[in-house]
Design a protein around this motif. Structure first.
Motif, PDB file in Angstrom:
ATOM      1  N   LYS A   1       0.827  -1.206   0.000  1.00  0.00           N
ATOM      2  CA  LYS A   1       0.000   0.000   0.000  1.00  0.00           C
ATOM      3  C   LYS A   1       0.866   1.263   0.000  1.00  0.00           C
ATOM      4  O   LYS A   1       0.583   2.218  -0.706  1.00  0.00           O
ATOM      5  CB  LYS A   1      -0.906   0.013   1.229  1.00  0.00           C
ATOM      6  CG  LYS A   1      -2.320  -0.455   0.910  1.00  0.00           C
ATOM      7  CD  LYS A   1      -3.242  -0.121   2.072  1.00  0.00           C
ATOM      8  CE  LYS A   1      -4.609  -0.738   1.815  1.00  0.00           C
ATOM      9  NZ  LYS A   1      -5.262  -1.162   3.057  1.00  0.00           N
ATOM     10  N   GLN A   2       1.918   1.225   0.837  1.00  0.00           N
ATOM     11  CA  GLN A   2       2.784   2.401   0.910  1.00  0.00           C
ATOM     12  C   GLN A   2       3.412   2.676  -0.461  1.00  0.00           C
ATOM     13  O   GLN A   2       3.504   3.828  -0.889  1.00  0.00           O
ATOM     14  CB  GLN A   2       3.917   2.202   1.929  1.00  0.00           C
ATOM     15  CG  GLN A   2       3.481   2.336   3.362  1.00  0.00           C
ATOM     16  CD  GLN A   2       3.216   0.964   3.968  1.00  0.00           C
ATOM     17  OE1 GLN A   2       2.683   0.056   3.315  1.00  0.00           O
ATOM     18  NE2 GLN A   2       3.579   0.810   5.235  1.00  0.00           N
TER      19      GLN A   2
ATOM     20  N   GLY B   1       0.890   4.184  -2.616  1.00  0.00           N
ATOM     21  CA  GLY B   1       0.603   5.531  -2.116  1.00  0.00           C
ATOM     22  C   GLY B   1       1.671   6.507  -2.619  1.00  0.00           C
ATOM     23  O   GLY B   1       1.366   7.602  -3.110  1.00  0.00           O
TER      24      GLY B   1
END
Lengths: 127, 266, 385
Positions: C10-11, C14
């Motif tokens: 996810k990071q 992101g």
């Protein structure tokens, strides 16, 4: 090959979409549309053969541009062997007075947008 | 003997020059052709015999120039002839010929006890059309180049990519850039000269478009004090040569070896 | 290999999304600049090059600095750099790409840029710069692709790549030398016209580039399983120390020559840079910050204990990078134009659209580094260690 049907439908839709402008003009009854260009009333012959000018006027303008700007020449010799000034605004527009009804009409039909007039000045437009 | 030979070479050079001057006239000087062109010309005068020179130069007499109080005739004439836009801010400014104090024009030659008029008043500056132009050397597209036949440093606005390297290289601040579309900022457009598109560099071309139809540069023609004299440096009988012979003249930043062809009588 | 970049946490996504946002903002502002003209920047008739060309100059240095890992590894067979050499090459690819974008956005007529090749002008340094930069990009793409592919297949790289790598070493020096010549050959600009400009450029490049590489390695250690190891980091730190010391030495030589000789047109520029002229002093706080950071970084780097400790080393690297970014990415280019050749002081500061376009280009560079590093690390994880 189970997707055969779908692929064919897809291709048909694609073909219809891509040829849409043709159908659209047929529907409007403009299938054979050719722009009517306003030709000079008095002068019958351009500086070069008409068929050459139709296909290659941009090349001639490029040549004139280089000869005037880079070589510092002024005059060219036209078909009849007479000297003409190599000038878009004075020689070309000198006969083709109405730029809108000659240059622009055909350029917009061909969907080309030359940038001559970004800099060169149509004398009529300054009055 | 030596002198005689030099005289002979001079004379033959002059004769060659004369022939060269006649040649273009023969090419298109016939009655009906000039007529045909002038019919289609709106405001421009007839095409005359081109001015021919091997090395154009200008001599500006500062004393004569400064005698006219706040005169900007040369600037106005040039900027009208060449469709120079007028911006309210100096950031976007475009200028081909403009006025500066002696202090700014000749930073190496000024001192605080100069003649009063040199300290206070402004004199005209323009492109120096250097013999060894640094702007030409740096141009990556040959959009600016030195004309071999008469020494004018020319610009091709069709080719310029707007990298502004020439502006960094010019030691005289003679070049301007079209930061934005100039047309809306031109008071009255002269149809005989193009405007420019945004994103190209421009500068004085010594009115080569006027020389080729037999007219003097616009600034020279407009100068009421006859302080600007234009002519061929290679012609020993030209007015510029006479002025250079008779007066002490200086050039801007001579130490850089650019050899400006605009001379100033102090 | 590109598929490796399409998987991630996810990071990771992101971060990618964030980069896309700043790239989009930059693109929007560029479209505006393209339509309305460069007048939306802070550049003027007097200061004709600004933030864009300054970033270009700084990033050519970062690109050239890859040679600081390539040379020890390939020429001296320094094995400790085995893991990070590819990182250096990928950083070079991203930097050269950014350089080209900065040149492109600075053009008044970007669509005519091919004129540089249509009308080749060997008398112009700009022509040579185009050639060496494109060549350097090509070299690094080929080298990194061939060596990484071989590594993935656990086979030694083909023999022909070695001469290519050897060529890339002087080529790296050439890109920054030619970029320095762009400036130092101009008689009109006394501030740039100094024979020491190319060496100075190289010194600052070899400090800023490896400093950035150390920071990137330490970030990678945090967010991934990649560990460059202590030895290469320490070796890089040594390189940064020497390069930074030489850079500061060169700057002092410039200052001495200009101030002691006391030729007005040389002194004026330094006066503008450090004190301002007639109250015009936009660069003054920046330059003093840069000098302060340079001193701090040198202390941290020269004292062995602070150089070896990761925490203080990171601070040293950040201060080196910022100090040199201010010096080259702001002061160097702008001050060449202030005062102008007539002695007039026209100040320059970048406008918001100009800064946003630049940030967008840095976004492209960060995206390239992210994707390329991701690929490199994914390939590495497959390897039996």
């Amino acid at each position: 090959m189970r997707d055969k049907g779908r692929i064919i439908i897809g291709l048909v839709i694609f073909l219809i979409l891509i040829t849409f402008p043709v159908w659209y003009n047929v529907a409007r009854g403009k299938a054979g549309y050719v722009p009517q260009l306003e030709k000079p009333a008095t002068v019958k012959q351009c500086v070069r053969d008409t068929s050459f000018m139709k296909a290659h006027h941009m090349d001639l303008l490029d040549e004139w541009r280089d000869r005037v700007v880079r070589k510092g020449e002024v005059m060219d010799i036209d078909m009849a062997g007479k000297p003409v000034e190599m000038s878009l605004t004075r020689t070309c527009l000198g006969c083709h007075h109405n730029r809108e009804a000659f240059c622009n009409r055909c350029h917009s039909y061909m969907d080309v947008s030359p940038y001559c007039w970004d800099c060169h000045v149509d004398p009529k437009e300054t009055k | 003997m030596g002198i005689d030979r030099r005289k002979f070479i001079k004379a033959s050079g002059l004769a060659a020059l004369g022939l060269a001057g006649l040649a273009p006239v023969k090419l298109f000087g016939t009655e009906d052709s000039t007529q045909a062109v002038s019919d289609s010309v709106s405001s421009r005068k007839e095409i005359g015999k081109p001015l021919e020179g091997k090395r154009w130069a200008m001599v500006i007499d500062i004393n004569k120039c400064l005698r006219e109080e706040n005169c900007t005739a040369c600037v106005t004439a040039c900027h009208t002839a060449h469709n120079i836009p007028h911006f309210d801010n100096s950031k976007d400014e475009i200028k081909w010929i403009w006025k500066e104090t002696f202090h700014n024009a000749f930073p190496e030659q000024e001192h605080e006890h100069l003649k009063d008029h040199l300290l206070e008043k402004q004199l005209p500056l323009l492109c120096n059309h250097c013999d060894n132009p640094p702007c030409v050397k740096v141009c990556p597209t040959e959009a600016t180049w030195k004309r071999e036949r008469d020494g004018i440093v020319m610009m091709d606005w069709h080719r310029c990519i707007g990298c502004r390297y020439c502006m960094a290289a010019c030691p005289y601040g003679s070049r301007s850039f079209n930061w934005r579309d100039p047309r809306p900022f031109i008071d009255r457009i002269n149809p005989d000269f193009p405007t420019r598109t945004r994103g190209v560099v421009e500068k004085c071309t010594l009115c080569e478009e006027r020389l080729r139809i037999g007219q003097l540069p616009a600034c020279v023609e407009a100068c009421k004090a006859h302080a600007m004299v234009f002519g061929d440096l290679e012609d020993p009988d030209s007015e510029v040569r006479a002025l250079l012979r008779e007066n002490f003249t200086i050039r801007r930043k001579p130490s850089l070896g650019t050899h400006p062809e605009i001379y100033y009588i102090v | 290999m590109l598929e490796k970049a399409l998987q991630g946490s996810k990071q990771y996504w992101g971060w990618i999304a964030f980069l896309f946002v700043i790239i989009l903002i930059g693109t929007y502002n560029y479209v505006r600049q393209f339509q309305e003209g460069l007048y939306i920047t802070g550049m003027s008739r007097d200061v004709t090059w600004g933030f864009y060309i300054a970033q270009f100059t700084f990033l050519v240095g970062v690109a050239a600095s890859a040679v600081m890992v390539v040379l020890p590894y390939y020429l001296h067979n320094y094995k400790a750099f085995a893991k990070i050499t590819i990182l250096g090459e990928f950083l070079a690819i991203a930097s050269v790409t950014m350089c080209m974008l900065f040149i492109f956005v600075d053009m008044g007529q970007p669509f005519r840029i091919l004129n540089v090749f249509l009308y080749p002008s060997p008398h112009s340094l700009m022509f040579w710069d185009t050639i060496v930069l494109s060549g350097y990009l090509l070299l690094n793409v080929v080298i990194s692709h061939v060596t990484l592919s071989a590594e993935r297949k656990s086979i030694p790289p083909p023999k022909w790549i070695r001469p290519v790598i050897i060529i890339s070493i002087p080529w790296a020096i050439s890109i920054h030398t030619v970029t320095a010549f762009l400036y130092s050959g101009l008689a009109a600009r006394p501030f740039w016209m100094t024979a020491i400009l190319a060496p100075r450029f190289l010194a600052s490049a070899f400090a800023a580039g490896p400093a950035l590489l150390i920071i990137l390695c330490l970030i990678l250690k945090r967010i991934s399983k990649f560990d460059a190891g202590d030895e290469p980091i320490e070796k890089l730190a040594t390189i940064v120390t020497y390069a930074m010391a030489i850079n500061v030495f060169f700057v002092l030589m410039e200052v001495f020559t200009a101030l002691y000789s006391n030729i007005p047109e040389h002194v004026m520029h330094f006066e503008y840079l450090f004190f301002g002229i007639n109250g015009k002093d936009f660069l003054v706080p920046w330059m003093w910050t840069s000098e302060f950071l340079a001193v701090v970084s040198l202390i941290l780097l020269i004292v062995p204990s602070t150089r070896r400790k990761k925490r203080t080393l990171v601070i040293a690297c950040i201060t080196v990078f910022l100090s040199l970014w201010i010096d080259k990415g702001l002061g160097m280019v702008i001050t060449g134009f202030v005062p102008n050749p007539l002695g007039t002081v026209t100040e320059y500061s970048p406008t918001l659209p100009e800064v946003l376009i630049s940030i967008g280009i840095y976004g492209v560079g960060a995206l390239l580094v992210t994707v390329l590093y991701k690929i490199a690390l994914s390939v590495r994880k497959q390897l039996p260690v």
